[in-house]
Design an enzyme around this catalytic site. Structure first.
Site, PDB file in Angstrom:
ATOM      1  N   LEU A  93     -98.625  15.270  41.120  1.00 50.60           N
ATOM      2  CA  LEU A  93     -98.307  13.857  40.905  1.00 50.60           C
ATOM      3  C   LEU A  93     -97.338  13.368  41.980  1.00 50.60           C
ATOM      4  O   LEU A  93     -96.366  14.057  42.305  1.00 50.60           O
ATOM      5  CB  LEU A  93     -97.676  13.666  39.528  1.00 50.60           C
ATOM      6  CG  LEU A  93     -98.571  14.007  38.326  1.00 50.60           C
ATOM      7  CD1 LEU A  93     -97.760  13.949  37.040  1.00 50.60           C
ATOM      8  CD2 LEU A  93     -99.764  13.079  38.251  1.00 50.60           C
ATOM      9  N   HIS A 109     -97.520  25.865  32.272  1.00 55.16           N
ATOM     10  CA  HIS A 109     -97.830  26.679  33.448  1.00 55.16           C
ATOM     11  C   HIS A 109     -97.994  28.139  33.013  1.00 55.16           C
ATOM     12  O   HIS A 109     -97.158  28.661  32.265  1.00 55.16           O
ATOM     13  CB  HIS A 109     -96.698  26.545  34.479  1.00 55.16           C
ATOM     14  CG  HIS A 109     -96.991  27.294  35.735  1.00 55.16           C
ATOM     15  ND1 HIS A 109     -97.845  26.807  36.696  1.00 55.16           N
ATOM     16  CD2 HIS A 109     -96.583  28.519  36.162  1.00 55.16           C
ATOM     17  CE1 HIS A 109     -97.931  27.703  37.677  1.00 55.16           C
ATOM     18  NE2 HIS A 109     -97.184  28.739  37.375  1.00 55.16           N
TER      19      HIS A 109
HETATM   20  C1  GRF Z   1    -103.845  26.706  31.675  1.00 49.10           C
HETATM   21  O1  GRF Z   1    -103.716  28.089  31.887  1.00 49.10           O
HETATM   22  C2  GRF Z   1    -102.559  26.008  32.010  1.00 49.10           C
HETATM   23  O2  GRF Z   1    -101.433  26.795  31.841  1.00 49.10           O
HETATM   24  C3  GRF Z   1    -102.722  25.678  33.473  1.00 49.10           C
HETATM   25  O3  GRF Z   1    -104.088  25.404  33.626  1.00 49.10           O
HETATM   26  C4  GRF Z   1    -104.830  26.080  32.641  1.00 49.10           C
HETATM   27  C5  GRF Z   1    -105.717  25.066  31.983  1.00 49.10           C
HETATM   28  O4  GRF Z   1    -106.638  25.655  31.103  1.00 49.10           O
HETATM   29  N1  GRF Z   1    -101.854  24.607  33.860  1.00 49.10           N
HETATM   30  P1  GRF Z   1    -107.520  24.741  30.139  1.00 49.10           P
HETATM   31  O5  GRF Z   1    -108.281  23.756  31.024  1.00 49.10           O
HETATM   32  O6  GRF Z   1    -106.582  24.029  29.205  1.00 49.10           O
HETATM   33  O7  GRF Z   1    -108.451  25.670  29.427  1.00 49.10           O
END
Ligand code: GRF
Length: 207
Positions: A93, A109
């Site tokens: 962003l 994350h």
């Molecule tokens: C997750 O592991 C999250 O921590 C990261 O991206 C991934 C997204 O997974 N930021 P999803 O699309 O919610 O299955």
């Protein structure tokens, strides 16, 4: 009632966990909009199935990153969005965007920040040979994966783990703690002092 948007780019398993938490009443705010950076995201199908409006803003359709973020902000204001939840949104962003929703953007994350920042944190921890990784829920500021930390949950990396088995355990943790963090945020129970986030109004009524 507060209104929020979830930003996605991919599978949307976290979006699904958030939709489920809204349906169960764990999250009280209204999930009013799903924003995707691509029309290929499976998350869009999840949104449609749940009857949640979605919009796609692909940076390729714009002259620069600032102009896509300006357009998104216009739509968010039209929709009276109070806060934003990033759930696998694969775009950084712009500072302009972050200023518009300062301390009102959450991210999840798949590592224990500040280790393994960036778009491949889960894989990076695995290939590095770390013995412990985890999940971090944090506020978003103008730097990548840098904002004040709300929750961290450790996940051990076992000797016989594959990337897939680790990913499955990480996701299980994510799907539990992200709705919990959103519920605390919407109730204004997260008090931020500098880089520290305290949970207010627990069972004892203290920080
Ligand atoms: C997750 O592991 C999250 O921590 C990261 O991206 C991934 C997204 O997974 N930021 P999803 O699309 O919610 O299955």
């Amino acid at each position: 009632m507060k209104r929020f948007a979830v930003f996605v780019s991919g599978n949307g398993s976290n979006l699904q966990a958030i939709i489920d938490a809204c349906q169960k009443g764990q999250i009280k705010s209204q999930l009013a909009l799903v924003v995707s950076s691509t029309d290929k995201a499976y998350a869009l199908e999840r949104a449609e199935k749940a009857g949640i409006p979605s919009l796609v803003f692909n940076v390729r359709d714009y002259t620069n990153k600032q102009s896509v973020d300006r357009d998104i902000v216009i739509h968010l204001k039209q929709e009276k969005i109070d806060f934003i939840v990033l759930a696998g949104y694969m775009r950084f962003l712009t500072p302009f965007f972050v200023k518009q929703y300062a301390m009102k953007i959450l991210n999840i994350h798949p590592s224990l920040l500040p280790a393994f920042k960036g778009g491949s944190g889960l894989k990076d921890a695995f290939t590095y040979g770390a013995k412990v990784t985890g999940v971090t829920v944090h506020f978003v500021n103008e730097k990548i994966d840098n904002g004040a930390i709300i929750f961290q949950h450790a996940v051990p990396i076992k000797d016989d783990d594959t990337l897939e088995s680790l990913e499955e355990r990480i996701h299980r943790v994510e799907h539990k703690i992200y709705p919990e963090a959103i519920a605390l945020f919407e109730e204004d129970r997260l008090k931020v002092k500098g880089r520290k986030v305290f949970i207010n109004g627990g069972p004892s009524g203290e920080c």
